[in-house]
Write a protein that holds these residues in place. Sequence first.
Motif, PDB file in Angstrom:
ATOM      1  N   LYS A  15       0.828  -1.209   0.000  1.00 26.37           N
ATOM      2  CA  LYS A  15       0.000   0.000   0.000  1.00 26.37           C
ATOM      3  C   LYS A  15       0.861   1.258   0.000  1.00 26.37           C
ATOM      4  O   LYS A  15       0.550   2.239  -0.669  1.00 26.37           O
ATOM      5  CB  LYS A  15      -0.931   0.018   1.211  1.00 26.37           C
ATOM      6  CG  LYS A  15      -2.074  -0.956   1.118  1.00 26.37           C
ATOM      7  CD  LYS A  15      -2.971  -0.866   2.325  1.00 26.37           C
ATOM      8  CE  LYS A  15      -4.111  -1.841   2.252  1.00 26.37           C
ATOM      9  NZ  LYS A  15      -4.989  -1.754   3.414  1.00 26.37           N
ATOM     10  N   THR A  18       2.359   1.709  -3.455  1.00 22.01           N
ATOM     11  CA  THR A  18       1.337   2.188  -4.377  1.00 22.01           C
ATOM     12  C   THR A  18       1.103   3.686  -4.191  1.00 22.01           C
ATOM     13  O   THR A  18       0.960   4.415  -5.173  1.00 22.01           O
ATOM     14  CB  THR A  18       0.020   1.417  -4.162  1.00 22.01           C
ATOM     15  OG1 THR A  18       0.282   0.018  -4.321  1.00 22.01           O
ATOM     16  CG2 THR A  18      -1.040   1.841  -5.143  1.00 22.01           C
ATOM     17  N   ALA A  19       1.074   4.142  -2.951  1.00 18.81           N
ATOM     18  CA  ALA A  19       0.915   5.577  -2.694  1.00 18.81           C
ATOM     19  C   ALA A  19       2.095   6.358  -3.271  1.00 18.81           C
ATOM     20  O   ALA A  19       1.916   7.435  -3.852  1.00 18.81           O
ATOM     21  CB  ALA A  19       0.792   5.836  -1.188  1.00 18.81           C
ATOM     22  N   PHE A  21       3.915   5.430  -5.842  1.00 15.99           N
ATOM     23  CA  PHE A  21       3.786   5.375  -7.297  1.00 15.99           C
ATOM     24  C   PHE A  21       2.820   6.443  -7.795  1.00 15.99           C
ATOM     25  O   PHE A  21       3.107   7.160  -8.763  1.00 15.99           O
ATOM     26  CB  PHE A  21       3.318   3.980  -7.709  1.00 15.99           C
ATOM     27  CG  PHE A  21       3.035   3.839  -9.175  1.00 15.99           C
ATOM     28  CD1 PHE A  21       4.076   3.825 -10.086  1.00 15.99           C
ATOM     29  CD2 PHE A  21       1.743   3.713  -9.639  1.00 15.99           C
ATOM     30  CE1 PHE A  21       3.827   3.691 -11.442  1.00 15.99           C
ATOM     31  CE2 PHE A  21       1.486   3.593 -10.978  1.00 15.99           C
ATOM     32  CZ  PHE A  21       2.532   3.574 -11.893  1.00 15.99           C
ATOM     33  N   TYR A  22       1.677   6.570  -7.135  1.00 12.43           N
ATOM     34  CA  TYR A  22       0.709   7.587  -7.542  1.00 12.43           C
ATOM     35  C   TYR A  22       1.243   9.003  -7.289  1.00 12.43           C
ATOM     36  O   TYR A  22       0.966   9.916  -8.062  1.00 12.43           O
ATOM     37  CB  TYR A  22      -0.627   7.381  -6.844  1.00 12.43           C
ATOM     38  CG  TYR A  22      -1.392   6.203  -7.392  1.00 12.43           C
ATOM     39  CD1 TYR A  22      -1.617   6.068  -8.751  1.00 12.43           C
ATOM     40  CD2 TYR A  22      -1.883   5.212  -6.555  1.00 12.43           C
ATOM     41  CE1 TYR A  22      -2.308   4.994  -9.260  1.00 12.43           C
ATOM     42  CE2 TYR A  22      -2.577   4.135  -7.055  1.00 12.43           C
ATOM     43  CZ  TYR A  22      -2.787   4.031  -8.410  1.00 12.43           C
ATOM     44  OH  TYR A  22      -3.465   2.961  -8.917  1.00 12.43           O
ATOM     45  N   ALA A  23       2.020   9.180  -6.245  1.00 13.25           N
ATOM     46  CA  ALA A  23       2.633  10.484  -5.997  1.00 13.25           C
ATOM     47  C   ALA A  23       3.635  10.816  -7.094  1.00 13.25           C
ATOM     48  O   ALA A  23       3.734  11.971  -7.527  1.00 13.25           O
ATOM     49  CB  ALA A  23       3.325  10.492  -4.636  1.00 13.25           C
ATOM     50  N   ILE A  25       3.490   9.796 -10.233  1.00  9.13           N
ATOM     51  CA  ILE A  25       2.725  10.154 -11.423  1.00  9.13           C
ATOM     52  C   ILE A  25       2.201  11.585 -11.321  1.00  9.13           C
ATOM     53  O   ILE A  25       2.312  12.376 -12.266  1.00  9.13           O
ATOM     54  CB  ILE A  25       1.563   9.161 -11.638  1.00  9.13           C
ATOM     55  CG1 ILE A  25       2.107   7.799 -12.040  1.00  9.13           C
ATOM     56  CG2 ILE A  25       0.600   9.671 -12.697  1.00  9.13           C
ATOM     57  CD1 ILE A  25       1.060   6.725 -12.123  1.00  9.13           C
ATOM     58  N   GLN A  26       1.656  11.942 -10.179  1.00  8.17           N
ATOM     59  CA  GLN A  26       1.123  13.289 -10.005  1.00  8.17           C
ATOM     60  C   GLN A  26       2.225  14.340 -10.070  1.00  8.17           C
ATOM     61  O   GLN A  26       2.051  15.394 -10.702  1.00  8.17           O
ATOM     62  CB  GLN A  26       0.378  13.385  -8.673  1.00  8.17           C
ATOM     63  CG  GLN A  26      -0.884  12.572  -8.649  1.00  8.17           C
ATOM     64  CD  GLN A  26      -1.480  12.477  -7.258  1.00  8.17           C
ATOM     65  OE1 GLN A  26      -0.914  12.966  -6.291  1.00  8.17           O
ATOM     66  NE2 GLN A  26      -2.637  11.840  -7.162  1.00  8.17           N
ATOM     67  N   THR A  53       8.256  11.201  -4.027  1.00  5.89           N
ATOM     68  CA  THR A  53       7.856   9.791  -4.019  1.00  5.89           C
ATOM     69  C   THR A  53       8.354   9.077  -2.774  1.00  5.89           C
ATOM     70  O   THR A  53       7.601   8.352  -2.121  1.00  5.89           O
ATOM     71  CB  THR A  53       8.398   9.097  -5.273  1.00  5.89           C
ATOM     72  OG1 THR A  53       7.894   9.759  -6.424  1.00  5.89           O
ATOM     73  CG2 THR A  53       7.998   7.641  -5.307  1.00  5.89           C
ATOM     74  N   SER A  57       5.835   7.692   0.241  1.00  8.22           N
ATOM     75  CA  SER A  57       5.765   6.262   0.553  1.00  8.22           C
ATOM     76  C   SER A  57       6.227   5.976   1.979  1.00  8.22           C
ATOM     77  O   SER A  57       5.644   5.122   2.661  1.00  8.22           O
ATOM     78  CB  SER A  57       6.572   5.451  -0.452  1.00  8.22           C
ATOM     79  OG  SER A  57       7.926   5.767  -0.378  1.00  8.22           O
ATOM     80  N   ARG A  60       3.436   7.160   4.374  1.00  2.00           N
ATOM     81  CA  ARG A  60       2.317   6.217   4.310  1.00  2.00           C
ATOM     82  C   ARG A  60       2.656   4.933   5.059  1.00  2.00           C
ATOM     83  O   ARG A  60       1.831   4.385   5.775  1.00  2.00           O
ATOM     84  CB  ARG A  60       1.989   5.922   2.849  1.00  2.00           C
ATOM     85  CG  ARG A  60       0.890   4.944   2.642  1.00  2.00           C
ATOM     86  CD  ARG A  60      -0.449   5.572   2.784  1.00  2.00           C
ATOM     87  NE  ARG A  60      -1.452   4.642   2.293  1.00  2.00           N
ATOM     88  CZ  ARG A  60      -2.635   4.508   2.816  1.00  2.00           C
ATOM     89  NH1 ARG A  60      -2.992   5.281   3.807  1.00  2.00           N
ATOM     90  NH2 ARG A  60      -3.475   3.638   2.353  1.00  2.00           N
TER      91      ARG A  60
END
Length: 72
Positions: A15, A18-19, A21-23, A25-26, A53, A57, A60
Amino acid sequence: MGALDSEIYSEYNSKALTAGFYAAIQMGLLVYCFGDFFNLSVRMGALIIVTVTVLISEIRRLLLYNPYKDGK
């Protein structure tokens, strides 16, 4: 008990990644859109993306896997 802890940590780790990874991308989109406005070089843009990133992560992961949240 150790196997269950390891399985829970593995789920928390995925998890957190994944957080991150999305950070990434943004931040990539933000650097792409506003890089010319702030006159960022490619190296600075990449450094910003990697830093955000890793921070997201790790934060999180810390929030998910807090062994003291149960008051122990």
